[in-house]
Design an enzyme around this catalytic site. Structure first.
Site, short mmCIF file in Angstrom:
data_model
loop_
_atom_site.label_atom_id
_atom_site.label_comp_id
_atom_site.label_asym_id
_atom_site.label_seq_id
_atom_site.Cartn_x
_atom_site.Cartn_y
_atom_site.Cartn_z
N HIS A 28 -12.59 -11.57 1.84
CA HIS A 28 -11.50 -11.50 0.87
C HIS A 28 -11.92 -12.18 -0.43
CE1 HIS A 28 -9.25 -11.04 4.69
NE2 HIS A 28 -8.45 -10.29 3.97
N ASP B 262 -11.93 -1.35 4.82
CA ASP B 262 -11.08 -2.51 4.60
C ASP B 262 -10.61 -2.43 3.14
OD1 ASP B 262 -9.74 -4.88 5.07
OD2 ASP B 262 -11.47 -5.91 5.92
#
Length: 539
Positions: free
Chosen positions: A193, A266
């Site tokens: 992230h 993702d």
């Protein structure tokens, strides 16, 4: 199903490749633009989309109605409802099913299957038809900041066995499972992230460890596999992360491993992609690499730009339209299978009464709770004033939910009649807060310190607090690791140590019962805690 590849325009075909999110509890302007204008193939929910189960069900219905009104294929409605510490829906009426590492400590395929089946039935009752779970990452790096308890453990065969049980539990209930994060995010020390991670191992090691669960999931017939924003130089020597790598997605996953389901990225807004390549260019590169579904979870401007960039890349010849067509055919085929399967299943929030569900989850919790060591401090005394130190996560991340309400260990002990004072602390304590808690603990002969300390938080306040209490304590000090089990490696002088792998109500109930001697913990470590406590250890 009336939608065919030939019936869709280029813009509609490209739209089907995108799964996007928006920030509201109803179909707002952002959501309507995604469905009506861009005709996206799917929507992803987060906690921001959930107020109640009836509201969420109505939201799902309204989104599907928007798609139907535009004569579009039905939407994938997806969520990250992994269980344990990653659960976007936490409203009354939804079961807090155990997460992967708790199931890994249980080690029973039946427990994994039942938990997934309960979860899938509840998801289907609110219109969710795709779960971005399970994690098939083999967590063999104690310093992994993003996987940890989201993994079943460090044994590839156990991860494969339990992961496939979860996949069966979801898909038999018409909720598509999504195995993640291919080719494996377990042996990393960077949160994708926030940045780019790399797994430097050679192919022999990848075949022996990281790829084992995914190979088994493919044989199990998993509907989808999600990519990792992680570099694998043994497979892709250009530096591209797996999400953007044709050798990884097409060469390895599609051709070598024979996967015929959906390849889902993702989220491309994660910094590992967005900061280096940009979301729009990332979408183009991912599709060129072989991805079928592109996930852009948050920002409309990024979603709009990415969809337009892919359309333009097809028109310019950069992406062959045949590459788009192959993905659309797979997407439409899965949607057709979902429709047929749902027609054959009753729509109910649970196949068994809620009371029985809670009993099942409590039983699984008892088989997961792991006693790592005890030097004669258990069971605790029920007639002694007891101090419980409870860490609260006060700011959510993508992999840690900051629960608005919680059932604590103190609550569970009180339910058993133990006189408890509970101090609620922050997971990130200052030196001043540590000193205050140590002062407040003075005089207590029975202290239970709960830790919630992913390695990235050490050596900060919780470690200092527990070590100071251990050095000063004249009575008993019991430590319960309520997330990553690795905390003991950073603590000193601990005589009794239990692992619950999550702080959910079933595990806290089981932990309280174990502390007073009402329950014998049956879990075995799914990861090694140094040389002293090897894989499968229990005390």
């Amino acid at each position: 199903m009336k939608w065919t590849l030939q019936s869709l325009s280029l813009e509609q075909k490209v739209g089907q490749l995108f799964i996007c999110g928006f920030d509201d509890i109803e179909a707002n302007e952002h959501a309507r633009a995604l469905v009506e204008q861009h005709q996206v193939g799917g929507i992803i929910y987060f906690r921001r989309n959930v107020r109640s189960l009836s509201q969420l069900s109505a939201l799902s219905d309204s989104l599907q109605e928007l798609a139907a009104a535009g004569d579009q294929p039905p939407l994938f409605i997806a969520i990250d409802q992994e269980g344990g510490m990653v659960a976007r829906i936490d409203q009354d009426g939804v079961s807090r099913v155990p997460g992967s590492m708790a199931l890994g400590a249980s080690g029973r395929e039946e427990d994994a299957y039942i938990a997934a089946q309960i979860c899938a039935r509840e998801l289907r009752s609110v219109g969710v038809n795709m779960n971005f779970a399970p994690c098939l990452d083999v967590n063999n790096n104690p310093r992994n900041p993003v996987i940890g308890v989201r993994s079943f453990g460090e044994d590839p065969e156990a991860v494969a066995r339990l992961g496939c049980a979860v996949i069966r539990g979801y898909q038999e209930e018409a909720v598509s499972a999504t195995a993640k994060h291919f080719p494996g995010h377990g042996d990393t020390s960077v949160d994708s992230h926030l940045g780019r991670a790399s797994v430097p191992h050679d192919r022999e090691r990848l075949n022996r460890v990281e790829l084992v669960p995914f190979a088994q999931a493919i044989r199990e017939g998993v509907d989808a596999i999600m990519t990792a924003h992680v570099s694998f130089p043994a497979i892709e020597d250009s530096g591209y992360p797996a999400t953007l790598s044709r050798p990884v997605l097409t060469g390895l996953l599609r051709e070598e491993m024979g996967f015929q389901g959906l390849i889902v990225t993702d989220c491309l807004e994660m910094h590992a992609i967005s900061k280096q390549y940009g979301v729009a260019e990332g979408a183009v590169l991912a599709i060129l690499a072989g991805a079928d579904c592109v996930l852009v979870s948050h920002t409309y401007a990024e979603q709009d730009a990415a969809i337009r960039a892919v359309v333009e890349a097809v028109r310019s010849g950069r992406i062959p339209e045949s590459r788009i067509d192959a993905s659309v055919e797979r997407i439409l085929a899965l949607k057709q299978r979902q429709i047929k399967q749902r027609e054959q299943l009753p729509l109910s929030a649970s196949g068994v009464p809620q009371e029985e569900v809670q009993q099942l989850l409590y039983a699984i919790a008892g088989r997961s709770l792991t006693l790592v060591k005890d030097e004669g401090q258990l069971p605790i005394r029920k007639d002694v004033d007891t101090l419980v130190i409870w860490p609260e996560l006060r700011q959510a991340t993508q992999v840690d939910e900051a629960w608005s309400k919680s059932y604590t260990l103190g609550d569970a002990l009180k339910d058993y009649g133990v006189p408890v004072r509970e101090l609620r602390i922050s997971t990130d304590m200052t030196d001043e807060e540590v000193a205050q808690v140590v002062q407040d603990a003075d005089g207590y002969k029975q202290i239970i310190a709960v830790t919630y300390t992913a390695e990235s938080r050490l050596p900060h306040g919780q470690q200092q607090l527990v070590n100071k209490l251990a050095s000063l304590q004249r009575g008993s000090l019991v430590v319960l690791a309520s997330r990553n089990p690795y905390d003991i490696e950073f603590l000193e002088g601990i005589k009794t140590y239990l692992c619950s792998y999550e702080n959910t109500p079933p595990l806290m109930q089981a932990a309280a019962a174990a502390l007073i001697g009402k329950l014998k913990p049956k879990g075995k470590l799914p990861v090694a805690l140094g040389e002293e406590y090897p894989l499968a250890h229990s005390s």
